[in-house]
Write a protein that holds these residues in place. Structure first.
Motif, PDB file in Angstrom:
ATOM      1  N   ARG A   1       0.842  -1.198   0.000  1.00 21.16           N
ATOM      2  CA  ARG A   1       0.000   0.000   0.000  1.00 21.16           C
ATOM      3  C   ARG A   1       0.877   1.249   0.000  1.00 21.16           C
ATOM      4  O   ARG A   1       0.548   2.243  -0.642  1.00 21.16           O
ATOM      5  N   HIS A   2       1.993   1.145   0.744  1.00 23.66           N
ATOM      6  CA  HIS A   2       2.908   2.278   0.765  1.00 23.66           C
ATOM      7  C   HIS A   2       3.470   2.545  -0.631  1.00 23.66           C
ATOM      8  O   HIS A   2       3.775   3.695  -0.976  1.00 23.66           O
ATOM      9  N   ALA A   3       3.608   1.484  -1.452  1.00 25.06           N
ATOM     10  CA  ALA A   3       4.100   1.654  -2.831  1.00 25.06           C
ATOM     11  C   ALA A   3       2.991   2.079  -3.779  1.00 25.06           C
ATOM     12  O   ALA A   3       3.243   2.229  -4.988  1.00 25.06           O
ATOM     13  N   GLY A   4       1.765   2.251  -3.286  1.00 24.16           N
ATOM     14  CA  GLY A   4       0.680   2.748  -4.115  1.00 24.16           C
ATOM     15  C   GLY A   4      -0.231   1.684  -4.685  1.00 24.16           C
ATOM     16  O   GLY A   4      -1.087   1.989  -5.525  1.00 24.16           O
ATOM     17  N   HIS A   5      -0.109   0.439  -4.258  1.00 25.72           N
ATOM     18  CA  HIS A   5      -0.953  -0.631  -4.790  1.00 25.72           C
ATOM     19  C   HIS A   5      -2.212  -0.795  -3.945  1.00 25.72           C
ATOM     20  O   HIS A   5      -2.249  -0.425  -2.759  1.00 25.72           O
ATOM     21  N   GLU A   6      -3.227  -1.354  -4.604  1.00 23.63           N
ATOM     22  CA  GLU A   6      -4.487  -1.686  -3.920  1.00 23.63           C
ATOM     23  C   GLU A   6      -4.375  -3.129  -3.447  1.00 23.63           C
ATOM     24  O   GLU A   6      -4.154  -4.039  -4.244  1.00 23.63           O
ATOM     25  N   VAL A   7      -4.548  -3.379  -2.139  1.00 18.02           N
ATOM     26  CA  VAL A   7      -4.229  -4.695  -1.562  1.00 18.02           C
ATOM     27  C   VAL A   7      -5.434  -5.254  -0.833  1.00 18.02           C
ATOM     28  O   VAL A   7      -6.127  -4.542  -0.094  1.00 18.02           O
ATOM     29  N   ALA A   8      -5.684  -6.548  -1.062  1.00 10.59           N
ATOM     30  CA  ALA A   8      -6.657  -7.317  -0.284  1.00 10.59           C
ATOM     31  C   ALA A   8      -5.906  -8.472   0.399  1.00 10.59           C
ATOM     32  O   ALA A   8      -4.839  -8.896  -0.048  1.00 10.59           O
ATOM     33  N   ILE A   9      -6.483  -8.984   1.489  1.00  8.84           N
ATOM     34  CA  ILE A   9      -5.799 -10.013   2.290  1.00  8.84           C
ATOM     35  C   ILE A   9      -6.730 -11.197   2.491  1.00  8.84           C
ATOM     36  O   ILE A   9      -7.942 -11.033   2.724  1.00  8.84           O
ATOM     37  N   ALA A  10      -6.164 -12.422   2.421  1.00  4.33           N
ATOM     38  CA  ALA A  10      -6.867 -13.663   2.768  1.00  4.33           C
ATOM     39  C   ALA A  10      -5.896 -14.524   3.579  1.00  4.33           C
ATOM     40  O   ALA A  10      -4.679 -14.442   3.402  1.00  4.33           O
ATOM     41  N   HIS A  11      -6.471 -15.351   4.475  1.00  9.48           N
ATOM     42  CA  HIS A  11      -5.617 -16.137   5.374  1.00  9.48           C
ATOM     43  C   HIS A  11      -5.744 -17.641   5.179  1.00  9.48           C
ATOM     44  O   HIS A  11      -5.138 -18.403   5.948  1.00  9.48           O
ATOM     45  N   ASP A  12      -6.509 -18.094   4.200  1.00  9.49           N
ATOM     46  CA  ASP A  12      -6.584 -19.532   3.913  1.00  9.49           C
ATOM     47  C   ASP A  12      -6.914 -19.723   2.437  1.00  9.49           C
ATOM     48  O   ASP A  12      -7.205 -18.753   1.712  1.00  9.49           O
ATOM     49  N   GLY A  13      -6.888 -20.981   1.987  1.00  6.21           N
ATOM     50  CA  GLY A  13      -7.112 -21.267   0.577  1.00  6.21           C
ATOM     51  C   GLY A  13      -8.497 -20.922   0.085  1.00  6.21           C
ATOM     52  O   GLY A  13      -8.640 -20.179  -0.917  1.00  6.21           O
ATOM     53  N   PRO A  14      -9.561 -21.400   0.717  1.00  9.28           N
ATOM     54  CA  PRO A  14     -10.900 -21.038   0.243  1.00  9.28           C
ATOM     55  C   PRO A  14     -11.148 -19.529   0.273  1.00  9.28           C
ATOM     56  O   PRO A  14     -11.773 -18.967  -0.630  1.00  9.28           O
ATOM     57  N   GLY A  15     -10.645 -18.846   1.327  1.00  5.01           N
ATOM     58  CA  GLY A  15     -10.810 -17.391   1.385  1.00  5.01           C
ATOM     59  C   GLY A  15     -10.074 -16.705   0.250  1.00  5.01           C
ATOM     60  O   GLY A  15     -10.535 -15.680  -0.280  1.00  5.01           O
ATOM     61  N   ALA A  16      -8.901 -17.246  -0.163  1.00  2.39           N
ATOM     62  CA  ALA A  16      -8.151 -16.666  -1.284  1.00  2.39           C
ATOM     63  C   ALA A  16      -8.950 -16.772  -2.577  1.00  2.39           C
ATOM     64  O   ALA A  16      -9.019 -15.809  -3.367  1.00  2.39           O
ATOM     65  N   LEU A  17      -9.596 -17.934  -2.822  1.00  2.07           N
ATOM     66  CA  LEU A  17     -10.391 -18.100  -4.047  1.00  2.07           C
ATOM     67  C   LEU A  17     -11.577 -17.138  -4.040  1.00  2.07           C
ATOM     68  O   LEU A  17     -11.899 -16.516  -5.068  1.00  2.07           O
ATOM     69  N   ALA A  18     -12.214 -17.011  -2.875  1.00  2.00           N
ATOM     70  CA  ALA A  18     -13.370 -16.100  -2.800  1.00  2.00           C
ATOM     71  C   ALA A  18     -12.937 -14.652  -3.032  1.00  2.00           C
ATOM     72  O   ALA A  18     -13.606 -13.891  -3.761  1.00  2.00           O
ATOM     73  N   ALA A  19     -11.808 -14.245  -2.427  1.00  4.27           N
ATOM     74  CA  ALA A  19     -11.333 -12.871  -2.609  1.00  4.27           C
ATOM     75  C   ALA A  19     -10.916 -12.615  -4.048  1.00  4.27           C
ATOM     76  O   ALA A  19     -11.135 -11.520  -4.601  1.00  4.27           O
ATOM     77  N   ALA A  20     -10.302 -13.611  -4.697  1.00  5.78           N
ATOM     78  CA  ALA A  20      -9.887 -13.445  -6.095  1.00  5.78           C
ATOM     79  C   ALA A  20     -11.097 -13.303  -7.005  1.00  5.78           C
ATOM     80  O   ALA A  20     -11.090 -12.518  -7.965  1.00  5.78           O
ATOM     81  N   ARG A  21     -12.165 -14.052  -6.757  1.00  2.00           N
ATOM     82  CA  ARG A  21     -13.358 -13.952  -7.584  1.00  2.00           C
ATOM     83  C   ARG A  21     -14.073 -12.613  -7.367  1.00  2.00           C
ATOM     84  O   ARG A  21     -14.672 -12.063  -8.286  1.00  2.00           O
ATOM     85  N   ALA A  22     -13.965 -12.137  -6.119  1.00  3.26           N
ATOM     86  CA  ALA A  22     -14.679 -10.878  -5.830  1.00  3.26           C
ATOM     87  C   ALA A  22     -13.903  -9.651  -6.292  1.00  3.26           C
ATOM     88  O   ALA A  22     -14.495  -8.671  -6.763  1.00  3.26           O
ATOM     89  N   GLY A  23     -12.564  -9.665  -6.179  1.00  5.73           N
ATOM     90  CA  GLY A  23     -11.800  -8.460  -6.459  1.00  5.73           C
ATOM     91  C   GLY A  23     -11.057  -8.445  -7.769  1.00  5.73           C
ATOM     92  O   GLY A  23     -10.526  -7.403  -8.165  1.00  5.73           O
ATOM     93  N   ALA A  24     -10.948  -9.591  -8.478  1.00  5.37           N
ATOM     94  CA  ALA A  24     -10.244  -9.673  -9.762  1.00  5.37           C
ATOM     95  C   ALA A  24      -8.862  -9.038  -9.680  1.00  5.37           C
ATOM     96  O   ALA A  24      -8.567  -8.046 -10.338  1.00  5.37           O
ATOM     97  N   PRO A  25      -7.943  -9.562  -8.836  1.00  6.89           N
ATOM     98  CA  PRO A  25      -6.623  -8.948  -8.678  1.00  6.89           C
ATOM     99  C   PRO A  25      -5.769  -9.153  -9.926  1.00  6.89           C
ATOM    100  O   PRO A  25      -5.980 -10.064 -10.730  1.00  6.89           O
ATOM    101  N   ASP A  26      -4.747  -8.265 -10.078  1.00  5.62           N
ATOM    102  CA  ASP A  26      -3.747  -8.434 -11.130  1.00  5.62           C
ATOM    103  C   ASP A  26      -2.629  -9.364 -10.684  1.00  5.62           C
ATOM    104  O   ASP A  26      -2.011 -10.058 -11.509  1.00  5.62           O
ATOM    105  N   VAL A  27      -2.352  -9.326  -9.388  1.00  2.00           N
ATOM    106  CA  VAL A  27      -1.241 -10.118  -8.822  1.00  2.00           C
ATOM    107  C   VAL A  27      -1.742 -10.826  -7.564  1.00  2.00           C
ATOM    108  O   VAL A  27      -2.478 -10.230  -6.763  1.00  2.00           O
ATOM    109  N   VAL A  28      -1.302 -12.088  -7.394  1.00  2.61           N
ATOM    110  CA  VAL A  28      -1.591 -12.842  -6.172  1.00  2.61           C
ATOM    111  C   VAL A  28      -0.253 -13.269  -5.575  1.00  2.61           C
ATOM    112  O   VAL A  28       0.530 -13.982  -6.215  1.00  2.61           O
ATOM    113  N   LEU A  29       0.004 -12.779  -4.335  1.00  2.59           N
ATOM    114  CA  LEU A  29       1.189 -13.217  -3.576  1.00  2.59           C
ATOM    115  C   LEU A  29       0.705 -14.244  -2.553  1.00  2.59           C
ATOM    116  O   LEU A  29      -0.006 -13.885  -1.607  1.00  2.59           O
ATOM    117  N   CYS A  30       1.097 -15.510  -2.766  1.00  2.00           N
ATOM    118  CA  CYS A  30       0.455 -16.606  -2.021  1.00  2.00           C
ATOM    119  C   CYS A  30       1.491 -17.459  -1.293  1.00  2.00           C
ATOM    120  O   CYS A  30       2.504 -17.863  -1.871  1.00  2.00           O
TER     121      CYS A  30
END
Length: 633
Positions: A528-557
């Motif tokens: 965020r300090h570098a100017g990116h829009e960031v979402a957070i997930a703490h498990d596998g199913p939550g990561a899939l749900a967040a990716a479907r909802a937010g359509a990220p460009d990058v996933v750091l997993c």
């Protein structure tokens, strides 16, 4: 060679001989008994037949006398003669029996009386028709002879009964003797078998029991232990010698394991020390940063302390990983044509400040020309840096460290010479082993796990080189020498690496997936300090749900996630979003096989924890592998 079979041949043969002798004696005794019984049976049969014959003769004579007045001749005479002839034949058999001499005399007298009776009977037959006094006198004489013959028969009968009694007694005695002999034979056979069994036990069983007892002592870790009998020339000796060799190897292996266990304990102690040392200033710096009265200068110094100690911790982890990779043969060299002199000079300059801070002079003496080699420049710099770091640890202030490099017989010879504590002769051969250090008290104050020189040896040997340690003894300094093969043909022009495609100039939508809440939050704040829009997930199913909802460009997993692994998350996102999504694995699993598994699951890049901020920024700015491949095509 005298084998166990040959040793057992003698007692076995003796046992067989005793058994055969017992059987032969039993057969001979049975034959003797059979012959004796046959003889006695024949005697009894003869005696009984004689008794019947005598009885028949007497009966015939009585009948003859009774019928004499009416029928003086005829059948009676014939029967009487037949009885007499039968008696005579039986008497010849009687004479062959083992009877006393008196019996023979009685039988001879009886035969004489019977002969006289026969003669008188003939006379009576002739006088019978006329009768008269002559017949009467003949009959009177006949009566006297009959009386005498009966007396003789009674006398013979007495001898005969005594003879039968003797036969019965002798048979009983022989039977008892046969029983005693049979029992004695059995006892002797059992004693012989027991003796032979003891001999066999001494020859075979006892050595085996000795080996079994020794094996039990070894199982109870009572080492060393050896078995007797190794000097025997048979199979027991072979087994004993092999067992003793195995015991020797076990003793050696146990000593090695004991040494390894001791070094492991020392390593754990060193690791605890090395991990706690940087944690203490980090904790103090964090406390200082949280204090309201801390000045900006104090805050900057605290941040510098944290940065230095984090770098130190990172080097410790990297060293451990490198040692593991080298031991498992998993390290990969990125070879290219390099000038070793240039790499050595650059690395020496990098470490000059460290040596200056410790008031140690650094001298660099390089070859006049380049030293071209096909090597991994990063790993070569790591080797030289580890040698310089080792020299800095063990050289006191006011000392000197000299780096020399020259070519010799197709190889580059690199020497790092210090005026430090030196090494005893017994340490020279082990100094390149993991967790081995010269002066542990100084090492503990200077830091280190004793892995630096082990890494030097592993990396140099991967390049086809060799290492050597030299020292005249404690207090005389040390010289560490490495040799690397030089490349033939000198320098070759290298293609400039292709420029990385420009990443997205503006901010990107990034999804951070990590089950460690602090790790996820701090990485998100950095982005965020570098100017990116960031979402957070703490498990596998939550990561899939967040990716479907937010359509990220990058996933750091992260890889180790609850619910489903990071590999499963990457496969699912790759199926849904295709090659346009940039997937970056950030994990503590950083071995080559882990990196390969990440690429197989669909990740574009792999960063080992903890990643540097600039590495994260470059990864986020890079395009997906699928786009790079399409652009290159």
């Amino acid at each position: 060679m005298v084998t166990v079979g040959r040793r057992l041949l003698v007692p076995t043969t003796l046992l067989a001989a005793v058994a055969c002798a017992a059987l032969a004696y039993a057969a001979w005794s049975s034959a003797q008994q059979a012959r004796t019984l046959e003889r006695d049976a024949r005697a009894v049969r003869t005696a009984i037949s004689l008794a019947f014959a005598l009885g028949d003769a007497t009966h015939e004579e009585e009948r003859w006398f009774l019928t004499l007045p009416r029928s003086p001749g005829g059948v009676q005479e014939t029967r009487l003669d037949e009885a007499g002839a039968r008696i005579a034949g039986l008497m010849r058999e009687i004479e062959a029996l083992p009877l006393p001499a008196r019996v023979g005399d009685v039988w001879r007298e009886y035969v004489e009386v019977r002969a006289a009776q026969d003669a008188l009977g003939a006379e009576i037959r002739r006088a019978a028709p006329g009768g008269g006094p002559a017949l009467e006198r003949a009959l009177e004489r006949w009566g006297l002879m009959s009386f005498r013959s009966e007396a003789l028969l009674k006398d013979v009968s007495g001898y005969y009964l005594r003879f039968l009694d003797r036969i019965v007694v002798e048979l009983q005695a022989r039977r008892a003797r046969a029983l005693w002999i049979s029992a004695a034979t059995v006892v002797v056979g059992l004693l012989a078998a027991a003796a032979l069994s003891l001999l066999a036990a001494r020859a075979v069983v006892r050595p085996l029991e000795d080996i079994a007892r020794t094996a039990e002592r070894i199982a109870e870790t009572s080492l060393p232990a050896e078995v007797a009998g190794a000097e025997r020339p048979d199979e027991i000796g072979t087994l004993s010698r092999a067992f003793n060799r195995m015991t020797g190897r076990l003793v050696s292996a146990n000593a090695r394991l004991t040494e390894i266990d001791r070094r492991k304990d020392e390593f754990l102690g060193m690791l605890s020390h090395e991990l706690r040392n940087p944690l203490a200033p980090i904790r103090s710096a964090l406390h200082l940063l949280s204090h309201p009265a801390a000045s900006p200068a104090q805050g900057r110094r605290a941040l510098q302390v944290i940065a230095r100690q984090v770098d130190h911790l990172t080097r410790i982890v990297d060293d451990l990983l490198d040692v593991t990779r080298i031991a498992r043969g998993k390290i990969e060299l990125r070879r290219e044509r390099i000038d070793l002199s240039e790499v050595i000079a650059r690395t020496a300059e990098d470490y000059r400040d460290l040596l200056d801070d410790r008031r140690i002079a650094l001298e660099v003496e390089l070859s006049a020309g380049p030293l071209w080699a096909d090597a991994d420049p990063t790993r070569v710099a790591q080797v030289v840096g580890n040698l310089l770091s080792n020299a800095a640890k063990f050289t006191p202030p006011g000392g000197r460290v000299t780096v020399r490099a020259a070519a010799r017989e197709g190889r580059a010879v690199i020497r790092v010479i210090d005026t430090g504590v030196g090494m005893p002769p017994e340490l020279l051969g082990r100094i390149f082993e993991p967790f081995v250090q010269a002066d542990r008290s100084l090492a503990r104050s200077a830091g280190g796990l004793g892995l630096g020189l082990s890494l030097v040896k592993g990396i140099v040997e991967l390049h086809g080189g060799a290492v050597e340690a030299r020292s005249a003894g404690p207090g005389t300094g040390s010289e560490l020498v490495i040799e690397l093969p030089l490349a033939a043909g000198g320098a070759e022009p290298l293609l400039a690496p292709p420029a990385a495609p420009a990443g997205a100039a503006g901010p990107r939508r990034v999804l951070v997936v990590d089950d460690n809440v602090d790790a996820a939050e701090t990485l998100a704040e950095l982005l965020r300090h570098a100017g990116h829009e960031v979402a957070i997930a703490h498990d596998g199913p939550g990561a899939l749900a967040a990716a479907r909802a937010g359509a990220p460009d990058v996933v750091l997993c992260d890889i180790g996630l609850p619910g489903m692994s990071g590999y499963d998350v990457a496969r699912a996102l790759r199926r849904e979003r295709g090659p346009g999504l940039l997937l970056v694995a950030i994990s503590g699993y950083a071995l080559p096989e882990d990196v390969h598994a990440a690429h197989e699951a669909g990740f574009d890049r792999h960063l080992a924890k903890p990643p540097r901020p600039d590495e994260v920024e470059r990864a986020v700015a890079s395009p997906p592998a699928g786009i790079r491949a399409g652009a290159g095509g």
